[in-house]
Design an enzyme around this catalytic site. Structure first.
Site, short mmCIF file in Angstrom:
data_model
loop_
_atom_site.label_atom_id
_atom_site.label_comp_id
_atom_site.label_asym_id
_atom_site.label_seq_id
_atom_site.Cartn_x
_atom_site.Cartn_y
_atom_site.Cartn_z
N GLU A 137 0.99 3.94 -12.63
CA GLU A 137 -0.43 4.28 -12.43
C GLU A 137 -0.88 5.31 -13.45
O GLU A 137 -0.09 6.18 -13.82
CB GLU A 137 -0.62 4.80 -11.00
CG GLU A 137 -0.62 3.66 -10.01
CD GLU A 137 -0.91 4.11 -8.58
OE1 GLU A 137 -1.68 5.05 -8.39
OE2 GLU A 137 -0.36 3.49 -7.68
N HIS A 197 -5.48 2.17 -5.69
CA HIS A 197 -4.86 3.20 -4.86
C HIS A 197 -5.91 3.85 -3.95
O HIS A 197 -6.06 5.08 -3.93
CB HIS A 197 -4.16 4.26 -5.72
CG HIS A 197 -3.07 4.99 -4.97
ND1 HIS A 197 -1.93 5.47 -5.58
CD2 HIS A 197 -2.96 5.33 -3.66
CE1 HIS A 197 -1.16 6.07 -4.67
NE2 HIS A 197 -1.78 6.01 -3.50
N ALA A 256 -6.14 2.93 -0.52
CA ALA A 256 -5.84 2.57 0.87
C ALA A 256 -6.20 3.67 1.86
O ALA A 256 -6.50 3.40 3.01
CB ALA A 256 -4.37 2.18 1.03
N THR A 299 0.84 -1.20 0.00
CA THR A 299 0.00 0.00 0.00
C THR A 299 0.88 1.25 0.00
O THR A 299 0.42 2.33 0.33
CB THR A 299 -0.91 0.05 1.26
OG1 THR A 299 -0.06 -0.03 2.41
CG2 THR A 299 -1.92 -1.08 1.28
N SER A 300 2.17 1.08 -0.34
CA SER A 300 3.08 2.24 -0.26
C SER A 300 3.13 2.99 -1.59
O SER A 300 2.31 3.88 -1.82
CB SER A 300 4.46 1.78 0.21
OG SER A 300 5.07 0.91 -0.72
N ARG A 301 4.07 2.61 -2.44
CA ARG A 301 4.15 3.17 -3.79
C ARG A 301 4.51 2.04 -4.74
O ARG A 301 5.33 1.18 -4.40
CB ARG A 301 5.20 4.28 -3.88
CG ARG A 301 4.75 5.62 -3.28
CD ARG A 301 3.62 6.28 -4.10
NE ARG A 301 3.19 7.56 -3.57
CZ ARG A 301 2.17 7.75 -2.73
NH1 ARG A 301 1.47 6.73 -2.30
NH2 ARG A 301 1.85 8.97 -2.32
C1 GLV Z 1 -1.59 8.34 -0.96
O1 GLV Z 1 -1.06 7.47 -1.56
C2 GLV Z 1 -0.89 9.26 -0.14
O2 GLV Z 1 0.35 9.31 -0.20
O3 GLV Z 1 -1.55 9.97 0.62
C1 GLV Z 2 -2.33 5.78 1.02
O1 GLV Z 2 -2.09 6.78 1.67
C2 GLV Z 2 -1.34 4.95 0.36
O2 GLV Z 2 -0.14 5.21 0.56
O3 GLV Z 2 -1.75 4.06 -0.36
#
Ligand code: GLV
Ligand code: GLV
Length: 326
Positions: free
Chosen positions: A271, A289, A291, A240-242
């Site tokens: 993306e 994306h 999360a 859930t990061s990048r």
């Molecule tokens: C979403 O991916 C965020 O960085 O807030």
């Molecule tokens: C949300 O903030 C993400 O990093 O996916």
């Protein structure tokens, strides 16, 4: 003329209300609920004092040039800020802020935990099976998943999000947790919630591995073919990061070969492109994306971005100023 704040997309209203209440500034919002086209973005930033972009807007030298010397601040509507060229911002003395915080961390931690259980209990796959009318009678060996309790969770990166996952999984399910980070996490160590290991150690040991690192040159493709090979055949990977933290091609190959059991993926290397090969796999749960996409958290992010701008206008250091390197 009053300083103008350009907001690159319609965002939840609380932050916009805060900004609009401030009579010192004009608030200019890109009026469509879609990603602003680059040419439009470059045109609209001209003369702005602050911009409030979202993570899909590339904030780089070209944009700073287009904005001109009036631009003093970038209040990124995201926790991540890999879309902003910090070196360029520093050179021009432009302040950059993000929207971190406990609420957002908790939301992303919840999404991560949802992935853990969705993968273990094969929720998406079994839901599809049921919907497709394939359920013709109960069977002792039908669609077996795996328990989470009794397993080992591996966390890579223990900032607020990683730490949130650790706490909840420890307190709620008593799972054994191992972690890796560039720095030891004092809270985790003091409370003995998780054991520190090398990255290799985590990969070899854990049954569920979740990534919570920022995207940096040092974390790009942190997980590639070599690292995936270290994982257990029964292990799941969650991101859930990048997207670029994982070598996506290598991940797809590992999933296709069943070299690992499955993956929960919220972010992608290019993306909004989600590779067809990934979408076709049964052993993955994929989200677009989302999360941090809860009503509550997206409002918090909106407020926080606005508060950063207002602090800046007051001549204060904004609460979420990101360190820029000259
Ligand atoms: C979403 O991916 C965020 O960085 O807030
Ligand atoms: C949300 O903030 C993400 O990093 O996916």
């Amino acid at each position: 003329m009053k300083p103008r704040i350009f907001v690159t997309r319609i965002i939840p209203d609380e932050g916009l209300k805060l900004l609009r209440r401030d009579k010192r500034v004009t608030v200019d919002v890109y009026e469509h609920d879609k990603i602003i086209p680059r040419t439009e973005l470059l045109r609209r930033v001209k003369g702005a004092t602050a911009i409030l972009p979202i993570l899909t807007d590339k904030i780089d030298a070209q944009l700073f040039d287009a904005a001109g010397p009036s631009l003093r601040m970038v209040a990124n509507y995201a926790v991540g800020f890999d879309n902003v060229d910090l070196t360029e911002a520093a050179k021009r003395g432009i302040v950059v802020t993000n929207t971190p915080g406990l609420e957002i961390a908790e939301t992303v931690a919840e999404h991560t935990i949802a992935f853990i259980f969705a993968l273990a209990h094969r929720l998406v796959e079994t839901d599809q099976f049921a919907r497709d009318g394939k359920y013709h009678g109960w069977g002792p060996q039908m669609l077996l998943g795996t328990d989470v309790i009794g397993k080992t969770l591996g966390i890579i990166g223990t900032g607020k999000i990683g730490e949130g996952v650790v706490k909840r999984m420890y307190e709620g399910f008593g799972v054994k947790i191992v972690y890796n980070d560039v720095r030891r996490n004092e809270t985790i160590e003091k409370e003995e919630l998780a054991t520190f290991m090398t990255l290799e150690g985590v990969l070899k040991t854990a049954d569920f591995i979740s990534l919570h690192v920022p995207l940096l040159p040092s974390t790009r493709h942190l997980i590639g073919a070599k690292q995936l090979k270290l994982m257990k055949k029964t292990a799941f990977l969650i991101n859930t990061s990048r997207g670029p933290v994982i070598d996506e091609k290598a991940l797809i190959a590992a999933l296709q070969k069943k070299q690992i059991a499955g993956a929960g993926i919220d972010v992608y290397e290019h993306e909004p492109d989600i590779p067809l090969a990934l979408r076709k796999l049964q052993n993955v749960v994929i989200t677009p994306h989302t999360a941090s996409a809860t009503i509550e958290t997206r409002q918090v992010m909106s407020r926080r971005a606005a508060e950063n701008i207002l602090a800046f206008l007051d001549g204060k250091t904004p609460p979420n100023a990101v360190k820029t390197q000259k």
